[in-house]
Write a protein that holds these residues in place. Structure first.
Motif, PDB file in Angstrom:
ATOM      1  N   LYS A  56       0.810  -1.224   0.000  1.00  0.00           N
ATOM      2  CA  LYS A  56       0.000   0.000   0.000  1.00  0.00           C
ATOM      3  C   LYS A  56       0.836   1.263   0.000  1.00  0.00           C
ATOM      4  O   LYS A  56       0.379   2.302  -0.460  1.00  0.00           O
ATOM      5  N   THR A  57       2.046   1.210   0.538  1.00  0.00           N
ATOM      6  CA  THR A  57       2.829   2.439   0.640  1.00  0.00           C
ATOM      7  C   THR A  57       3.169   3.023  -0.716  1.00  0.00           C
ATOM      8  O   THR A  57       3.545   4.180  -0.800  1.00  0.00           O
ATOM      9  N   LYS A  58       2.999   2.254  -1.773  1.00  0.00           N
ATOM     10  CA  LYS A  58       3.212   2.808  -3.104  1.00  0.00           C
ATOM     11  C   LYS A  58       2.057   3.725  -3.493  1.00  0.00           C
ATOM     12  O   LYS A  58       2.206   4.609  -4.305  1.00  0.00           O
ATOM     13  N   ARG A  59       0.872   3.516  -2.886  1.00  0.00           N
ATOM     14  CA  ARG A  59      -0.300   4.344  -3.178  1.00  0.00           C
ATOM     15  C   ARG A  59      -0.573   5.365  -2.083  1.00  0.00           C
ATOM     16  O   ARG A  59      -1.271   6.330  -2.304  1.00  0.00           O
ATOM     17  N   LEU A  60      -0.059   5.135  -0.886  1.00  0.00           N
ATOM     18  CA  LEU A  60      -0.308   6.014   0.252  1.00  0.00           C
ATOM     19  C   LEU A  60       0.951   6.793   0.609  1.00  0.00           C
ATOM     20  O   LEU A  60       2.060   6.352   0.322  1.00  0.00           O
ATOM     21  N   THR A  61       0.753   7.927   1.235  1.00  0.00           N
ATOM     22  CA  THR A  61       1.879   8.724   1.714  1.00  0.00           C
ATOM     23  C   THR A  61       1.599   9.109   3.162  1.00  0.00           C
ATOM     24  O   THR A  61       0.466   9.012   3.626  1.00  0.00           O
ATOM     25  N   ILE A  62       2.633   9.577   3.863  1.00  0.00           N
ATOM     26  CA  ILE A  62       2.382  10.031   5.223  1.00  0.00           C
ATOM     27  C   ILE A  62       1.830  11.447   5.166  1.00  0.00           C
ATOM     28  O   ILE A  62       2.158  12.229   4.268  1.00  0.00           O
ATOM     29  N   ASP A  63       0.983  11.736   6.111  1.00  0.00           N
ATOM     30  CA  ASP A  63       0.272  13.004   6.145  1.00  0.00           C
ATOM     31  C   ASP A  63       0.229  13.477   7.588  1.00  0.00           C
ATOM     32  O   ASP A  63       0.024  12.681   8.501  1.00  0.00           O
ATOM     33  N   ARG A  64       0.452  14.770   7.795  1.00  0.00           N
ATOM     34  CA  ARG A  64       0.283  15.323   9.137  1.00  0.00           C
ATOM     35  C   ARG A  64      -1.192  15.616   9.344  1.00  0.00           C
ATOM     36  O   ARG A  64      -1.816  16.281   8.532  1.00  0.00           O
ATOM     37  N   ILE A  65      -1.752  15.125  10.411  1.00  0.00           N
ATOM     38  CA  ILE A  65      -3.167  15.301  10.717  1.00  0.00           C
ATOM     39  C   ILE A  65      -3.475  16.777  10.925  1.00  0.00           C
ATOM     40  O   ILE A  65      -4.444  17.307  10.384  1.00  0.00           O
ATOM     41  N   ASP A  66      -2.656  17.448  11.683  1.00  0.00           N
ATOM     42  CA  ASP A  66      -2.789  18.890  11.921  1.00  0.00           C
ATOM     43  C   ASP A  66      -1.594  19.565  11.252  1.00  0.00           C
ATOM     44  O   ASP A  66      -0.461  19.439  11.703  1.00  0.00           O
ATOM     45  N   ASN A  67      -1.861  20.289  10.158  1.00  0.00           N
ATOM     46  CA  ASN A  67      -0.775  20.900   9.388  1.00  0.00           C
ATOM     47  C   ASN A  67      -0.034  21.999  10.128  1.00  0.00           C
ATOM     48  O   ASN A  67       1.021  22.440   9.689  1.00  0.00           O
ATOM     49  N   SER A  68      -0.568  22.456  11.245  1.00  0.00           N
ATOM     50  CA  SER A  68       0.133  23.487  12.004  1.00  0.00           C
ATOM     51  C   SER A  68       1.174  22.865  12.947  1.00  0.00           C
ATOM     52  O   SER A  68       1.955  23.586  13.555  1.00  0.00           O
ATOM     53  N   LYS A  69       1.160  21.546  13.062  1.00  0.00           N
ATOM     54  CA  LYS A  69       2.120  20.847  13.928  1.00  0.00           C
ATOM     55  C   LYS A  69       3.152  20.131  13.068  1.00  0.00           C
ATOM     56  O   LYS A  69       3.010  20.028  11.856  1.00  0.00           O
ATOM     57  N   GLY A  70       4.138  19.589  13.725  1.00  0.00           N
ATOM     58  CA  GLY A  70       5.208  18.903  13.022  1.00  0.00           C
ATOM     59  C   GLY A  70       4.985  17.408  12.894  1.00  0.00           C
ATOM     60  O   GLY A  70       3.902  16.889  13.152  1.00  0.00           O
ATOM     61  N   TYR A  71       6.060  16.741  12.474  1.00  0.00           N
ATOM     62  CA  TYR A  71       6.060  15.290  12.371  1.00  0.00           C
ATOM     63  C   TYR A  71       6.338  14.731  13.755  1.00  0.00           C
ATOM     64  O   TYR A  71       7.465  14.748  14.224  1.00  0.00           O
ATOM     65  N   GLU A  72       5.276  14.305  14.423  1.00  0.00           N
ATOM     66  CA  GLU A  72       5.388  13.798  15.783  1.00  0.00           C
ATOM     67  C   GLU A  72       4.370  12.681  15.983  1.00  0.00           C
ATOM     68  O   GLU A  72       3.412  12.555  15.210  1.00  0.00           O
ATOM     69  N   ARG A  73       4.586  11.901  17.013  1.00  0.00           N
ATOM     70  CA  ARG A  73       3.680  10.801  17.355  1.00  0.00           C
ATOM     71  C   ARG A  73       2.243  11.345  17.458  1.00  0.00           C
ATOM     72  O   ARG A  73       2.014  12.434  17.954  1.00  0.00           O
TER      73      ARG A  73
END
Length: 159
Positions: free
Chosen positions: A66-83
């Motif tokens: 699936k990772t070929k069709r999906l990408t990582i996305d930040r849920i809240d764009n005002s925050k960074g890449y975090e858990r």
């Protein structure tokens, strides 16, 4: 952890990690202005490639196919890449989670003002081409029309 000591350089998600690190930390990277310069950061724990990859593999919707069709996305764009602020998303979900462009004067995604006509135009992108949806007297009318169209059709076709 140094990039050279984790042994994950050939892992399928290594490039995802490296790209994230570059756009958030490298002022010479083409996307830095939209990430690092705006304050988007990588959490301390995700600076370790192995922790980041393990976390991505633990998220719902993950599969190496699936990772070929999906990408990582930040849920809240005002925050960074975090858990708890990262998820796997389709192109459709990514499109819905984008911020309004800096030159947007209407206040709505996919809505622009046409001064010559004194109207608000709504549009979307399909296969990289802008598709016109109509002209309206107010930005809110244009926004509502655009949303009704996007909700009525499969957004997976809209790119």
């Amino acid at each position: 952890m140094s990039r050279k000591t984790h042994g994950l350089r050939h892992h399928p998600l290594y490039k995802t990690w490296d790209s994230m690190m570059q756009r958030c930390n490298n002022p010479k990277h083409g996307s830095f202005k939209n990430y690092g310069k705006r304050g988007v950061y990588v959490s301390e724990e995700f600076k370790d490639c192995s922790i980041f990859i393990s976390y991505l593999e633990s998220l719902p919707n993950y599969s190496s196919k699936k990772t070929k069709r999906l990408t990582i996305d930040r849920i809240d764009n005002s925050k960074g890449y975090e858990r708890d602020n990262i998820k796997w998303s389709s192109r459709r979900e990514q499109m819905l989670n984008t911020r309004i462009r800096s030159n947007n004067k209407s206040g709505y995604k996919g809505v622009s003002y046409i001064e010559k006509l004194n109207k608000y135009r709504c549009y979307y992108y399909k296969n990289g081409k802008q598709e016109h949806l109509g002209l309206f007297d107010s930005a809110l009318e244009a926004h509502n029309h655009r949303n009704s169209i996007l909700n009525a059709y499969s957004l997976d076709l809209i790119k």
